[in-house]
Design a protein around this motif. Structure first.
Motif, short mmCIF file in Angstrom:
data_model
loop_
_atom_site.label_atom_id
_atom_site.label_comp_id
_atom_site.label_asym_id
_atom_site.label_seq_id
_atom_site.Cartn_x
_atom_site.Cartn_y
_atom_site.Cartn_z
N GLY A 96 30.73 34.99 96.59
CA GLY A 96 30.86 35.50 97.95
C GLY A 96 31.76 34.67 98.84
O GLY A 96 32.07 35.05 99.96
N GLY B 269 34.81 34.08 98.40
CA GLY B 269 36.13 34.70 98.51
C GLY B 269 37.06 34.27 97.39
O GLY B 269 38.28 34.35 97.51
N LYS B 270 36.48 33.86 96.27
CA LYS B 270 37.28 33.31 95.16
C LYS B 270 38.24 34.33 94.56
O LYS B 270 39.44 34.04 94.42
N THR B 271 37.71 35.49 94.25
CA THR B 271 38.57 36.50 93.60
C THR B 271 39.65 36.98 94.56
O THR B 271 40.83 37.06 94.20
N THR B 272 39.25 37.26 95.79
CA THR B 272 40.22 37.67 96.81
C THR B 272 41.31 36.61 96.96
O THR B 272 42.51 36.93 97.03
N ASP C 80 39.32 33.30 110.01
CA ASP C 80 39.60 34.30 111.05
C ASP C 80 38.36 34.66 111.85
O ASP C 80 38.45 34.98 113.02
N GLU D 13 40.90 39.70 105.36
CA GLU D 13 40.57 40.30 104.07
C GLU D 13 41.80 40.74 103.29
O GLU D 13 41.76 40.89 102.08
P1 GDP Z 1 33.86 35.84 95.28
O1 GDP Z 1 32.47 36.25 94.91
O2 GDP Z 1 33.91 34.40 95.69
O3 GDP Z 1 34.89 36.17 94.25
O4 GDP Z 1 34.19 36.63 96.63
P2 GDP Z 1 35.19 37.85 96.93
O5 GDP Z 1 36.59 37.46 96.65
O6 GDP Z 1 34.67 39.07 96.27
O7 GDP Z 1 35.04 37.95 98.52
C1 GDP Z 1 33.82 38.21 99.18
C2 GDP Z 1 34.09 38.92 100.50
O8 GDP Z 1 34.75 38.03 101.41
C3 GDP Z 1 35.00 40.13 100.37
O9 GDP Z 1 34.48 41.15 101.19
C4 GDP Z 1 36.35 39.63 100.91
O10 GDP Z 1 37.13 40.66 101.47
C5 GDP Z 1 35.89 38.66 101.97
N1 GDP Z 1 36.91 37.62 102.27
C6 GDP Z 1 37.51 36.76 101.41
N2 GDP Z 1 38.36 35.94 102.06
C7 GDP Z 1 38.33 36.29 103.38
C8 GDP Z 1 38.98 35.79 104.57
O11 GDP Z 1 39.77 34.85 104.59
N3 GDP Z 1 38.66 36.43 105.74
C9 GDP Z 1 37.76 37.46 105.78
N4 GDP Z 1 37.51 38.00 106.98
N5 GDP Z 1 37.13 37.94 104.70
C10 GDP Z 1 37.40 37.37 103.51
#
Ligand code: GDP
Length: 297
Positions: free
Chosen positions: A111, A113-116, A252, A278
């Motif tokens: 959660g 934001g790793k994949t994003t 942000d 995002e």
């Molecule tokens: P992971 O489980 O670490 O791979 O997390 P995800 O990449 O799936 O991201 C989790 C949530 O955080 C998603 O809804 C993304 O869109 C959101 N997210 C990631 N980076 C950012 C950011 O810099 N700003 C905002 N507002 N949302 C983010």
């Protein structure tokens, strides 16, 4: 907006001193009391605040300012310089391999934001540096993580290496690096598995991947909105795995900014990028000086 709350507080505290031609020791003390409260309310680590206030006072009340009765602007400049220093001073760039591909391991809790961020970083490398990255899907545990990266890859027209979820992450990472060499990619970004908390299984697995592919960069992705929790997570990852840099996501939406301000001082590891939204292009190289100026106005 990032740091909005903190910025407002700090700028308010410094207003009184700003236009003054002569600044007394008491003026500085009064201002720093307010700055201290503002930083603590922004969830900046307690020890970090203490040291910061001490450093600023030493410079602002010491020779540098008082002997020459320097104007208020000079005091503000000291605060700005110390805040910049606190966040790492110079901008920290990505490590690169002497011989490509540069291997980047993306790590962090679920959660964060790793994949994003993996997608954002790949896009950044292609757009700003004209590089040819390969993304690798090594998160075999979170349902849909592989699919998420593949979808991102399609959207960005960025190649993704995946072997499904029945192969060990170590093997996926090794094969991804081999593929990157063969296909002349200059970066491989390995999206590893996260967990809800730091645990031994996770660290053990990440350790194995690290030993197998010897990454040039281990980038920890943390959510700035979680404040001191993010700093604690960074400390744990650094102690148990060893990281080389941090990506601070969701800046942000973080009006406080305490994690971004303290994490370098607490872990010794620099923030290299900040997530500012995002969308895939919402990733910025982290510039401590610009951040300090943004906060102090
Ligand atoms: P992971 O489980 O670490 O791979 O997390 P995800 O990449 O799936 O991201 C989790 C949530 O955080 C998603 O809804 C993304 O869109 C959101 N997210 C990631 N980076 C950012 C950011 O810099 N700003 C905002 N507002 N949302 C983010």
């Amino acid at each position: 907006m990032a740091f909005e709350g903190l910025a407002e507080r700090l700028q308010g505290s410094m207003k009184k001193i700003k236009g003054k031609g002569k600044v007394t020791e008491q003026d500085v003390k009064d201002m720093m009391r307010e700055v201290r409260l503002a930083l603590l309310e922004a969830d900046v680590n307690f020890k970090v605040v203490k040291q910061f206030i001490k450093d600023v006072k030493e410079r602002a009340v010491g020779q540098e300012v008082m002997d020459s009765l320097t104007p208020g602007q000079q005091v503000i400049k000291v605060v700005n310089e110390e805040l910049t220093e606190l966040m790492g001073g110079e901008q920290s760039r990505l490590n690169t391999a002497q011989k490509p591909p540069t291997v980047v391991m993306m790590v962090g809790l679920q959660g964060a934001g790793k994949t994003t961020t993996t997608g954002k970083l790949a896009l950044h490398l292609r757009k700003k540096h004209n590089r040819k990255p390969l993304m690798a899907a090594a998160d075999i545990y979170r349902p849909a993580a592989i699919k998420q990266l593949e979808t991102l890859g399609k959207q960005l027209d960025m190649p993704v290496f995946s072997m499904g979820d029945q192969v060990s992450p170590v093997e996926i990472a090794e094969k991804a690096v081999a593929e990157a060499k063969e296909e002349h990619h200059d970066y491989v970004l390995i999206d590893t598995a996260g967990r809800l908390h730091v645990d031994d299984d996770l660290m053990g697995e990440l350790d194995q991947i690290k030993a197998a592919v010897k990454p040039d960069e281990v980038l920890l992705v943390v959510d700035s909105m979680t404040g001191q929790d993010a700093v604690n997570v960074a400390e744990s990852f650094n102690e148990r795995l060893g990281i080389t840099g941090i990506v601070m996501t969701k800046l942000d939406g973080d009006t406080r900014g305490g994690a971004a301000i303290s994490v370098k001082a607490v872990t010794g590891k620099p923030i290299k990028f900040a997530g500012m939204g995002e969308k895939s292009d919402a990733l910025e190289p982290f510039h401590p000086e610009r951040m300090a100026s943004r906060i102090l106005g």
